[in-house]
Design a protein around this motif. Structure first.
Motif, PDB file in Angstrom:
ATOM      1  N   ILE A 137       0.836  -1.209   0.000  1.00  0.00           N
ATOM      2  CA  ILE A 137       0.000   0.000   0.000  1.00  0.00           C
ATOM      3  C   ILE A 137       0.866   1.253   0.000  1.00  0.00           C
ATOM      4  CG2 ILE A 137      -1.662   1.310   1.383  1.00  0.00           C
ATOM      5  CD1 ILE A 137      -2.710  -1.492   2.321  1.00  0.00           C
ATOM      6  N   ILE A 138       1.950   1.242   0.822  1.00  0.00           N
ATOM      7  CA  ILE A 138       2.832   2.422   0.904  1.00  0.00           C
ATOM      8  C   ILE A 138       3.541   2.662  -0.427  1.00  0.00           C
ATOM      9  CG2 ILE A 138       4.935   3.286   2.011  1.00  0.00           C
ATOM     10  CD1 ILE A 138       3.894   1.744   4.554  1.00  0.00           C
ATOM     11  N   ASN A 139       3.996   1.556  -1.076  1.00  0.00           N
ATOM     12  CA  ASN A 139       4.678   1.700  -2.370  1.00  0.00           C
ATOM     13  C   ASN A 139       3.752   2.289  -3.437  1.00  0.00           C
ATOM     14  OD1 ASN A 139       7.208   0.700  -1.550  1.00  0.00           O
ATOM     15  ND2 ASN A 139       6.467  -1.415  -1.729  1.00  0.00           N
ATOM     16  N   ARG A 140       2.490   1.828  -3.392  1.00  0.00           N
ATOM     17  CA  ARG A 140       1.530   2.389  -4.344  1.00  0.00           C
ATOM     18  C   ARG A 140       1.374   3.895  -4.132  1.00  0.00           C
ATOM     19  NH1 ARG A 140      -3.260  -2.102  -3.680  1.00  0.00           N
ATOM     20  NH2 ARG A 140      -2.148  -3.871  -4.613  1.00  0.00           N
ATOM     21  N   LYS A 141       1.254   4.292  -2.858  1.00  0.00           N
ATOM     22  CA  LYS A 141       1.107   5.721  -2.564  1.00  0.00           C
ATOM     23  C   LYS A 141       2.340   6.511  -3.014  1.00  0.00           C
ATOM     24  CE  LYS A 141      -2.893   5.527  -0.418  1.00  0.00           C
ATOM     25  NZ  LYS A 141      -4.076   6.257  -0.884  1.00  0.00           N
ATOM     26  N   LEU A 142       3.532   5.932  -2.773  1.00  0.00           N
ATOM     27  CA  LEU A 142       4.764   6.621  -3.181  1.00  0.00           C
ATOM     28  C   LEU A 142       4.844   6.787  -4.690  1.00  0.00           C
ATOM     29  CD1 LEU A 142       7.306   4.923  -0.764  1.00  0.00           C
ATOM     30  CD2 LEU A 142       6.567   7.307  -0.694  1.00  0.00           C
ATOM     31  N   LEU A 143       4.462   5.720  -5.434  1.00  0.00           N
ATOM     32  CA  LEU A 143       4.473   5.814  -6.885  1.00  0.00           C
ATOM     33  C   LEU A 143       3.513   6.907  -7.371  1.00  0.00           C
ATOM     34  CD1 LEU A 143       4.537   2.025  -7.829  1.00  0.00           C
ATOM     35  CD2 LEU A 143       6.358   3.681  -8.273  1.00  0.00           C
ATOM     36  N   GLU A 149       4.648  14.382  -8.859  1.00  0.00           N
ATOM     37  CA  GLU A 149       5.789  15.312  -8.872  1.00  0.00           C
ATOM     38  C   GLU A 149       6.395  15.461 -10.255  1.00  0.00           C
ATOM     39  OE1 GLU A 149       8.436  13.821  -5.958  1.00  0.00           O
ATOM     40  OE2 GLU A 149       7.280  14.591  -4.251  1.00  0.00           O
ATOM     41  N   GLU A 150       6.487  14.344 -11.002  1.00  0.00           N
ATOM     42  CA  GLU A 150       7.001  14.436 -12.370  1.00  0.00           C
ATOM     43  C   GLU A 150       6.109  15.315 -13.253  1.00  0.00           C
ATOM     44  OE1 GLU A 150       7.384  10.473 -13.686  1.00  0.00           O
ATOM     45  OE2 GLU A 150       9.218  10.075 -12.506  1.00  0.00           O
ATOM     46  N   LEU A 151       4.805  15.141 -13.079  1.00  0.00           N
ATOM     47  CA  LEU A 151       3.890  15.979 -13.835  1.00  0.00           C
ATOM     48  C   LEU A 151       4.067  17.455 -13.478  1.00  0.00           C
ATOM     49  CD1 LEU A 151       0.652  13.795 -13.626  1.00  0.00           C
ATOM     50  CD2 LEU A 151       1.902  14.347 -15.703  1.00  0.00           C
ATOM     51  N   HIS A 152       4.249  17.716 -12.171  1.00  0.00           N
ATOM     52  CA  HIS A 152       4.485  19.103 -11.758  1.00  0.00           C
ATOM     53  C   HIS A 152       5.776  19.683 -12.387  1.00  0.00           C
ATOM     54  CE1 HIS A 152       1.202  19.823  -9.043  1.00  0.00           C
ATOM     55  NE2 HIS A 152       1.406  18.655  -8.429  1.00  0.00           N
ATOM     56  N   LYS A 153       6.818  18.856 -12.446  1.00  0.00           N
ATOM     57  CA  LYS A 153       8.078  19.334 -13.054  1.00  0.00           C
ATOM     58  C   LYS A 153       7.891  19.700 -14.520  1.00  0.00           C
ATOM     59  CE  LYS A 153      11.222  16.851  -9.979  1.00  0.00           C
ATOM     60  NZ  LYS A 153      12.226  15.756  -9.862  1.00  0.00           N
ATOM     61  N   ARG A 174       3.484  35.096 -12.324  1.00  0.00           N
ATOM     62  CA  ARG A 174       3.694  33.634 -12.281  1.00  0.00           C
ATOM     63  C   ARG A 174       4.441  33.221 -11.020  1.00  0.00           C
ATOM     64  NH1 ARG A 174       0.391  30.854 -15.716  1.00  0.00           N
ATOM     65  NH2 ARG A 174       0.326  31.864 -17.760  1.00  0.00           N
ATOM     66  N   LYS A 175       5.411  34.028 -10.645  1.00  0.00           N
ATOM     67  CA  LYS A 175       6.140  33.697  -9.412  1.00  0.00           C
ATOM     68  C   LYS A 175       5.192  33.665  -8.201  1.00  0.00           C
ATOM     69  CE  LYS A 175      10.647  35.477 -10.886  1.00  0.00           C
ATOM     70  NZ  LYS A 175      11.681  36.519 -10.675  1.00  0.00           N
ATOM     71  N   CYS A 176       4.328  34.669  -8.136  1.00  0.00           N
ATOM     72  CA  CYS A 176       3.354  34.689  -7.019  1.00  0.00           C
ATOM     73  C   CYS A 176       2.449  33.459  -7.048  1.00  0.00           C
ATOM     74  CB  CYS A 176       2.512  35.959  -7.100  1.00  0.00           C
ATOM     75  SG  CYS A 176       3.440  37.477  -6.849  1.00  0.00           S
ATOM     76  N   GLN A 177       2.032  33.114  -8.262  1.00  0.00           N
ATOM     77  CA  GLN A 177       1.167  31.933  -8.378  1.00  0.00           C
ATOM     78  C   GLN A 177       1.897  30.659  -7.933  1.00  0.00           C
ATOM     79  OE1 GLN A 177      -0.163  31.851 -12.428  1.00  0.00           O
ATOM     80  NE2 GLN A 177      -1.602  33.589 -12.160  1.00  0.00           N
ATOM     81  N   HIS A 178       3.197  30.544  -8.347  1.00  0.00           N
ATOM     82  CA  HIS A 178       3.961  29.361  -7.929  1.00  0.00           C
ATOM     83  C   HIS A 178       4.099  29.286  -6.413  1.00  0.00           C
ATOM     84  CE1 HIS A 178       5.020  27.619 -11.742  1.00  0.00           C
ATOM     85  NE2 HIS A 178       5.406  28.812 -12.232  1.00  0.00           N
ATOM     86  N   GLN A 179       4.348  30.399  -5.817  1.00  0.00           N
ATOM     87  CA  GLN A 179       4.463  30.400  -4.357  1.00  0.00           C
ATOM     88  C   GLN A 179       3.157  29.959  -3.692  1.00  0.00           C
ATOM     89  OE1 GLN A 179       5.774  34.310  -3.297  1.00  0.00           O
ATOM     90  NE2 GLN A 179       7.867  34.022  -4.118  1.00  0.00           N
ATOM     91  N   GLN A 180       2.064  30.502  -4.210  1.00  0.00           N
ATOM     92  CA  GLN A 180       0.763  30.110  -3.637  1.00  0.00           C
ATOM     93  C   GLN A 180       0.493  28.622  -3.820  1.00  0.00           C
ATOM     94  OE1 GLN A 180      -2.115  32.652  -5.465  1.00  0.00           O
ATOM     95  NE2 GLN A 180      -1.439  34.504  -4.367  1.00  0.00           N
ATOM     96  N   VAL A 181       0.866  28.121  -5.024  1.00  0.00           N
ATOM     97  CA  VAL A 181       0.641  26.682  -5.282  1.00  0.00           C
ATOM     98  C   VAL A 181       1.452  25.817  -4.330  1.00  0.00           C
ATOM     99  CG1 VAL A 181       0.980  24.855  -6.972  1.00  0.00           C
ATOM    100  CG2 VAL A 181      -0.084  27.002  -7.665  1.00  0.00           C
ATOM    101  N   GLU A 182       2.724  26.190  -4.098  1.00  0.00           N
ATOM    102  CA  GLU A 182       3.558  25.423  -3.169  1.00  0.00           C
ATOM    103  C   GLU A 182       3.011  25.449  -1.741  1.00  0.00           C
ATOM    104  OE1 GLU A 182       7.406  27.059  -3.596  1.00  0.00           O
ATOM    105  OE2 GLU A 182       7.832  26.053  -5.516  1.00  0.00           O
ATOM    106  N   GLU A 183       2.574  26.645  -1.338  1.00  0.00           N
ATOM    107  CA  GLU A 183       1.989  26.719   0.006  1.00  0.00           C
ATOM    108  C   GLU A 183       0.738  25.857   0.131  1.00  0.00           C
ATOM    109  OE1 GLU A 183       1.317  30.818   0.677  1.00  0.00           O
ATOM    110  OE2 GLU A 183       3.453  31.301   1.026  1.00  0.00           O
TER     111      GLU A 183
END
Length: 407
Positions: A137-143, A149-153, A174-183
């Motif tokens: 179950i944990i491996n599935r969640k990690l995958l 994360e790859e999609l985000h990159k 865009r920088k402001c938006q990225h910061q908000q998304v990370e938060e």
């Protein structure tokens, strides 16, 4: 409550037939037939234990072949409706029935009573299966997280290329938006972790509360049973005391009534004797007065009428004697009738008292028999509970060992 000679007790229905008791599996009217589904994410050994538990309950709780066949058909329907395969269910039923028959034959053949294992300690590695399931179950969640994360990159790279082509103001936005998304992502991860922690805590608290409630219920049941036994003993003792008191009071009342009747009889006889004596004295006085008056008035005719007077006097004496004898006879008859009435009243009182005492004895015997029956039923129920618990423990041990061999 008992209906049509049937009494439901826990998961048993006890029926009385031809002077004996027959047992079968009891299910409530609200039971829909839901159980652990075969397609659930739970480990296989729990699914196998569900099938084994259904079949073992039918074989241990049913006392006749017809009842066993009916309950097994119901078990097949329930398990197939919950996703279990028909072939697997039939294999388990055949294996359990054979094992049950061989165990019954061996117990009937053995003269020495078998030794019952109250506790047996053993080590098993069944926890490894749970660990492997958790790791999967944990491996599935990690995958899933890695893919996200790859999609985000990729998205970030595309956005950077677009930013280069756009104006400086757009880059700042865009920088402001990225910061908000990370938060937001951080907040989401934190919330998910907190939710998992809260769920684990709630589950542990629920388990603790369930254990406490079960212990309290067992304590209350034992206390209620002890109080019932005490109350029954006290009631029996009070009934015996009341019966003795009633019998003593009845004897006292009988003696008092007999003494009063004797006193009344003596008083009546004395009054009758007094009245008789008074009547006799009055008669004598009247006779003497008449005789004196006759002597005074008839001095001259005394000589001539002496003979007639003597005859009349003799006749009068005879009549008086006859009257006195008749009075004595009437008095004796009255006294005899009074004695007969008194004897009849005393006999009726004795009969009523005997009937009351016999009714009391019958009520006592019925109450004592009902108490004995209740004690026997309680004792049988306790024996059946102890036997069912011991058999379930053995079956659980057997299931754990068989599951380990299968893994």
């Amino acid at each position: 409550m008992e209906n049509d000679r049937k009494l439901p007790f826990l998961d048993l229905t006890v029926t009385e037939r031809s002077g004996g008791f027959h047992t079968a599996v009891y299910t409530k009217e609200t039971n829909i037939g839901m159980s652990l589904n075969a397609n659930s994410d739970c480990s296989d050994r729990y699914k196998w234990s569900v099938v084994n538990a259904y079949v073992d309950r039918v074989l241990t709780h049913s006392s006749g072949c017809k009842q066993v066949d009916e309950e097994l058909s119901k078990v097949r329907e329930v398990l197939v409706n919950n996703g279990f395969s028909n072939g697997y269910v039939e294999d388990v039923i055949k294996r359990k029935v054979k094992h049950h028959k061989t165990s019954e034959e061996s117990t009937n053949a053995m003269l020495v009573p078998p030794t019952i294992l109250i506790y047996r300690n053993f080590f098993s590695t069944a926890h490894k299966t749970e660990e492997s399931v958790l790791k999967d179950i944990i491996n599935r969640k990690l995958l899933e997280h890695q893919q996200v994360e790859e999609l985000h990159k990729c998205q970030h790279q595309q956005v950077e290329e677009l930013h280069k082509c756009q104006h400086q103001q757009v880059e700042e936005l865009r920088k402001c938006q990225h910061q908000q998304v990370e938060e937001l992502h951080k907040c989401q991860h934190q919330q998910v972790e907190e939710l998992h922690k809260c769920q684990h805590q709630q589950v542990e608290e629920l388990h603790k509360l369930q254990h406490q409630q079960v212990e309290e219920l067992h304590k209350c049941q034992h206390q209620q049973v002890e109080e019932l036994h005490k109350c029954q003993h006290q009631q029996v003792e009070e009934l015996h005391k009341l019966q003795h008191q009633q019998v003593e009071e009845l004897h006292k009342c009988q003696h008092q009534q007999v003494e009063e009747l004797h006193k009344c009889q003596h008083q009546q006889v004395e009054e009758l004797h007094k009245c008789q004596h008074q009547q006799v004295e009055e008669l004598h006085k009247c006779q003497h007065q008449q005789v004196e008056e006759l002597h005074k008035c008839q001095h001259q005719q005394v000589e001539e009428l002496h003979k007639c007077q003597h005859q009349q006097v003799e006749e009068l004496h005879k009549c008086q004697h006859q009257q006195v004898e008749e009075l004595h006879k009437c008095q004796h008859q009255q006294v005899e009738e009074l004695h007969k009435c008194q004897h009849q009243q005393i006999e009726e009182l004795h009969k009523c008292q005997h009937q009351q005492v016999e009714e009391l004895h019958k009520c006592q015997h019925q109450q004592v028999e009902e108490l004995h029956k209740c004690h026997q039923l309680c004792f049988v129920a306790e024996l059946e509970q102890s036997s069912t618990t011991s058999e379930e423990d053995e079956l659980k041990h057997f299931n754990f060992t068989s599951d380990y061999t299968l893994h």
